[in-house]
Scaffold this motif. Structure first.
Motif, PDB file in Angstrom:
ATOM      1  N   LEU A  31      19.592  17.999 -47.106  1.00 34.27           N
ATOM      2  CA  LEU A  31      18.082  17.790 -47.334  1.00 34.27           C
ATOM      3  C   LEU A  31      17.385  18.980 -46.424  1.00 34.27           C
ATOM      4  CD1 LEU A  31      16.170  16.970 -49.677  1.00 34.27           C
ATOM      5  CD2 LEU A  31      15.895  14.936 -47.511  1.00 34.27           C
ATOM      6  N   ALA A  32      17.429  18.575 -45.593  1.00 36.71           N
ATOM      7  CA  ALA A  32      16.832  19.857 -44.095  1.00 36.71           C
ATOM      8  C   ALA A  32      17.373  20.958 -44.436  1.00 36.71           C
ATOM      9  CB  ALA A  32      16.641  19.329 -42.591  1.00 36.71           C
ATOM     10  N   TYR A  33      18.513  21.876 -44.936  1.00 40.05           N
ATOM     11  CA  TYR A  33      18.792  22.821 -45.056  1.00 40.05           C
ATOM     12  C   TYR A  33      18.356  24.009 -46.533  1.00 40.05           C
ATOM     13  CZ  TYR A  33      21.500  27.144 -45.829  1.00 40.05           C
ATOM     14  OH  TYR A  33      22.549  28.360 -46.373  1.00 40.05           O
ATOM     15  N   ARG A  34      18.076  23.246 -47.204  1.00 39.80           N
ATOM     16  CA  ARG A  34      17.211  22.958 -48.214  1.00 39.80           C
ATOM     17  C   ARG A  34      15.669  23.073 -48.416  1.00 39.80           C
ATOM     18  NH1 ARG A  34      17.469  19.912 -52.022  1.00 39.80           N
ATOM     19  NH2 ARG A  34      18.867  17.825 -50.973  1.00 39.80           N
ATOM     20  N   THR A  35      14.740  22.094 -47.562  1.00 41.20           N
ATOM     21  CA  THR A  35      13.533  21.799 -47.507  1.00 41.20           C
ATOM     22  C   THR A  35      12.876  22.283 -45.885  1.00 41.20           C
ATOM     23  OG1 THR A  35      13.752  19.420 -47.121  1.00 41.20           O
ATOM     24  CG2 THR A  35      13.890  20.632 -49.390  1.00 41.20           C
ATOM     25  N   ASN A  36      13.828  22.230 -45.395  1.00 37.62           N
ATOM     26  CA  ASN A  36      12.796  22.615 -44.413  1.00 37.62           C
ATOM     27  C   ASN A  36      12.640  23.737 -43.760  1.00 37.62           C
ATOM     28  OD1 ASN A  36      12.516  22.815 -40.993  1.00 37.62           O
ATOM     29  ND2 ASN A  36      13.160  20.843 -40.965  1.00 37.62           N
ATOM     30  N   PRO A  37      10.480  23.422 -43.402  1.00 39.61           N
ATOM     31  CA  PRO A  37       9.451  24.562 -42.997  1.00 39.61           C
ATOM     32  C   PRO A  37       9.807  25.314 -42.471  1.00 39.61           C
ATOM     33  CG  PRO A  37       8.402  22.575 -42.555  1.00 39.61           C
ATOM     34  CD  PRO A  37       9.783  22.278 -43.415  1.00 39.61           C
ATOM     35  N   SER A  38      10.256  25.207 -41.410  1.00 38.37           N
ATOM     36  CA  SER A  38      10.478  25.805 -40.568  1.00 38.37           C
ATOM     37  C   SER A  38      12.039  26.475 -40.299  1.00 38.37           C
ATOM     38  CB  SER A  38      10.851  24.941 -38.834  1.00 38.37           C
ATOM     39  OG  SER A  38       9.937  24.796 -38.170  1.00 38.37           O
ATOM     40  N   LEU A  39      12.799  26.438 -41.101  1.00 43.74           N
ATOM     41  CA  LEU A  39      13.773  27.309 -41.875  1.00 43.74           C
ATOM     42  C   LEU A  39      13.676  27.655 -42.759  1.00 43.74           C
ATOM     43  CD1 LEU A  39      17.386  27.496 -41.194  1.00 43.74           C
ATOM     44  CD2 LEU A  39      17.590  25.790 -42.027  1.00 43.74           C
ATOM     45  N   SER A  40      12.780  27.529 -43.699  1.00 50.26           N
ATOM     46  CA  SER A  40      12.416  28.643 -44.952  1.00 50.26           C
ATOM     47  C   SER A  40      11.820  29.031 -44.728  1.00 50.26           C
ATOM     48  CB  SER A  40      11.784  28.061 -46.266  1.00 50.26           C
ATOM     49  OG  SER A  40      12.385  25.975 -46.246  1.00 50.26           O
ATOM     50  N   GLY A  41      10.553  28.937 -43.795  1.00 49.81           N
ATOM     51  CA  GLY A  41       9.783  30.115 -42.513  1.00 49.81           C
ATOM     52  C   GLY A  41      11.017  32.079 -42.431  1.00 49.81           C
ATOM     53  N   GLN A  42      12.043  31.129 -41.648  1.00 57.08           N
ATOM     54  CA  GLN A  42      12.602  32.113 -40.794  1.00 57.08           C
ATOM     55  C   GLN A  42      13.182  32.625 -41.440  1.00 57.08           C
ATOM     56  OE1 GLN A  42      12.348  32.071 -37.057  1.00 57.08           O
ATOM     57  NE2 GLN A  42      13.904  34.396 -37.742  1.00 57.08           N
ATOM     58  N   ARG A  43      13.602  31.835 -42.918  1.00 55.97           N
ATOM     59  CA  ARG A  43      14.678  33.470 -43.963  1.00 55.97           C
ATOM     60  C   ARG A  43      13.123  34.274 -44.193  1.00 55.97           C
ATOM     61  NH1 ARG A  43      16.295  27.824 -46.461  1.00 55.97           N
ATOM     62  NH2 ARG A  43      18.170  27.310 -44.919  1.00 55.97           N
ATOM     63  N   ALA A  44      12.040  33.774 -44.271  1.00 55.63           N
ATOM     64  CA  ALA A  44      10.983  34.541 -45.177  1.00 55.63           C
ATOM     65  C   ALA A  44      10.870  35.426 -44.122  1.00 55.63           C
ATOM     66  CB  ALA A  44       9.942  33.765 -44.823  1.00 55.63           C
ATOM     67  N   LEU A  45      11.070  35.208 -42.672  1.00 51.80           N
ATOM     68  CA  LEU A  45      10.511  36.848 -41.866  1.00 51.80           C
ATOM     69  C   LEU A  45      11.710  37.671 -41.447  1.00 51.80           C
ATOM     70  CD1 LEU A  45       8.556  33.840 -38.360  1.00 51.80           C
ATOM     71  CD2 LEU A  45       7.724  35.731 -40.050  1.00 51.80           C
ATOM     72  N   GLN A  46      12.698  36.553 -41.518  1.00 53.77           N
ATOM     73  CA  GLN A  46      14.134  37.286 -41.829  1.00 53.77           C
ATOM     74  C   GLN A  46      13.636  38.860 -42.772  1.00 53.77           C
ATOM     75  OE1 GLN A  46      16.411  38.371 -38.985  1.00 53.77           O
ATOM     76  NE2 GLN A  46      17.569  39.415 -40.775  1.00 53.77           N
ATOM     77  N   ARG A  47      13.436  38.569 -43.994  1.00 53.50           N
ATOM     78  CA  ARG A  47      14.137  39.577 -45.413  1.00 53.50           C
ATOM     79  C   ARG A  47      12.297  40.106 -45.115  1.00 53.50           C
ATOM     80  NH1 ARG A  47      14.088  34.277 -47.932  1.00 53.50           N
ATOM     81  NH2 ARG A  47      11.133  33.870 -48.755  1.00 53.50           N
ATOM     82  N   ALA A  48      11.431  40.122 -44.186  1.00 55.35           N
ATOM     83  CA  ALA A  48      10.322  40.661 -43.616  1.00 55.35           C
ATOM     84  C   ALA A  48      10.831  41.654 -42.991  1.00 55.35           C
ATOM     85  CB  ALA A  48       9.176  40.553 -43.415  1.00 55.35           C
TER      86      ALA A  48
END
Length: 464
Positions: A31-48
């Motif tokens: 659940l944390a892997y799919r929904t944790n906001p810090s992790l999701s935000g880091q994925r977006a930064l990586q795409r940037a």
């Protein structure tokens, strides 16, 4: 640390509830892997970060621009102002193509640096993922520990209330019980009331931490036996940390990127070659007659060689070298920290396993002792103090067991994190992995021209 038969069972235990209640550790991590906001935000930064590589590659690609100019002019017919005035107007439209042919290695080294930083960012994402999982595991084990302690404190209070009642009855009946015995039992009961209240408060705090980490309140959690993928021996743990530690790999890739920055700075001494072509039409704007427009075609190849830069390039090279030196020192620091973390976590895991076994034995023995003391107390063979001490010993052993289980799993998480094993691939089999390399591959060559490979090969050869 031979726990191979227990590794998968501890984490993958299936409870009666579903993922929504996050009752098993795997549920919580998923659940944390799919929904944790810090992790999701880091994925977006990586795409940037991926876009930096795309932008660096544009230095090999053509640029096409179009422009349309229209003008009007009114002025003297000639220098003889008595000759009157003249009016003119014009329109011009053209398409211009600019194609770099050779950049002296500037673009090649910029691409090397950008790609290395993309890879460093991927390792940074692994690090954030591991830290997120560590937070979830800590929160999960905190709740389990505190639930166990609340259970122990409640059982302690029930036992002591029964002991107070029995002691008071014996005193009232004139048995071999003094008022001091009654006071001792009552004092320990009141302490149990306070301990239970403190345990309840700590459990509420741990549940709040769990909700913050996982996104839902904890349900009936399942005690994990062990985390999967633990190294079998210390040497293997140290080798894995050197090879796959996210923090160490990130530092190494940052040093690789800054080394490419040095080469890019030196490339400023090299010549550049570019080609430009233009095609368009020019003529009168009014009256506009398209068949009367004149066609313009131009072509240009330019070679530019810096001669004197006022010390700018030399300064940029020195600056890049110093930054690379700092990055290389950071690699050594990260390597030492990784080794220290492995050694510390390994010792904690080893000590924790011993503590669990010892505390299980102590708790079983203390429970048997308390039962025996209570029985002997009924026959007058034991004093009230003996029973109270036996009860206190049992509760201390039970709390120590809960804490040792907690500390061992937390130490295992720390060991897996530094050895690169605390990630979704290892902990969440069957889960769809969000691979940052896949996202990078999708954009890496976006906008590439068919001849880009030839220009890139020449540029790399000249930029070595």
């Amino acid at each position: 640390m031979n726990r191979a038969t227990l590794l998968a069972a501890g984490l993958l235990a299936v409870s009666g509830a579903g993922v929504a209640n996050a009752e098993t550790l795997q549920d919580a991590l998923s659940l944390a892997y799919r929904t944790n906001p810090s992790l999701s935000g880091q994925r977006a930064l990586q795409r940037a970060t991926n876009e930096n590589s795309v932008q660096a590659r544009t230095g090999w690609r053509p640029v096409v621009t179009a422009h349309v100019d229209s003008g009007y002019q009114q002025g003297p017919y000639s220098y003889d102002y008595r000759a009157g005035t003249i009016q003119t107007n014009s329109v011009e439209a053209a398409v211009t193509v600019t194609q770099p042919l050779y950049t002296g290695g500037r673009v090649a080294n910029a691409v090397r640096a950008a790609d290395a930083r993309v890879q460093a960012g991927q390792q940074g994402l692994r690090l954030i993922e591991a830290q997120t999982f560590q937070t979830v595991i800590l929160a999960y084990m905190d709740v389990l520990r505190d639930q166990d302690i609340v259970t122990v404190r409640h059982a302690d209070l029930v036992t002591l209330e029964r002991q107070v009642t029995e002691t008071t009855s014996r005193f009232d009946l004139g048995a071999q019980v003094t008022r001091t015995d009654v006071a001792q039992a009552e004092a320990q009961r009141q302490q149990a009331v306070a301990s239970l209240a403190a345990a309840d408060a700590q459990l509420d705090a741990s549940r709040a931490d769990y909700r913050a980490a996982v996104g839902v309140s904890p349900g009936a959690l399942v005690q994990p036996t062990a985390l999967p993928g633990l190294p079998a021996v210390l040497d293997v743990a140290l080798a894995r940390a050197d090879d796959t530690s996210p923090a160490l790999q990130q530092s190494r890739l940052a040093a690789t990127a800054s080394q490419a920055d040095v080469a890019a700075a030196r490339s400023a001494y090299m010549p550049t070659i570019g080609a430009q072509g233009s095609f368009g039409y020019i003529g009168a704007a009014a009256p506009f007659r398209s068949h009367e427009l004149d066609r313009e075609v131009t072509g240009l190849v330019t070679l530019t060689q810096p001669l004197v830069t006022g010390g700018l390039v030399a300064s940029q090279v020195r600056q890049a070298k110093d930054r690379n030196e700092a990055d290389r020192q950071a690699v050594d620091t990260a390597a030492r920290q990784a080794e220290q973390t492995v050694l510390t976590a390994w010792s904690q895991v080893h000590a924790g396993m011993i503590s669990i076994h010892a505390n299980e034995g102590q708790a079983a023995a203390a429970a048997a002792a308390l039962k025996g003391y209570q029985l002997e107390y009924g026959y007058g063979l034991r004093s009230t103090l003996d029973v109270l001490i036996a009860d206190e010993n049992l509760r201390a052993a039970q709390v120590s067991l809960a804490e040792s289980r907690h500390d061992t799993i937390v130490a295992e998480a720390s060991l897996l994190a530094v050895t690169g094993g605390l990630d979704a691939r290892a902990l969440l089999p069957g889960t769809t992995i969000q691979d940052p390399q896949v996202a990078f591959n999708k954009v890496k060559h976006a906008g590439a021209a068919p001849w880009e490979g030839v220009i890139a090969t020449l540029d790399r050869a000249g930029g070595r």
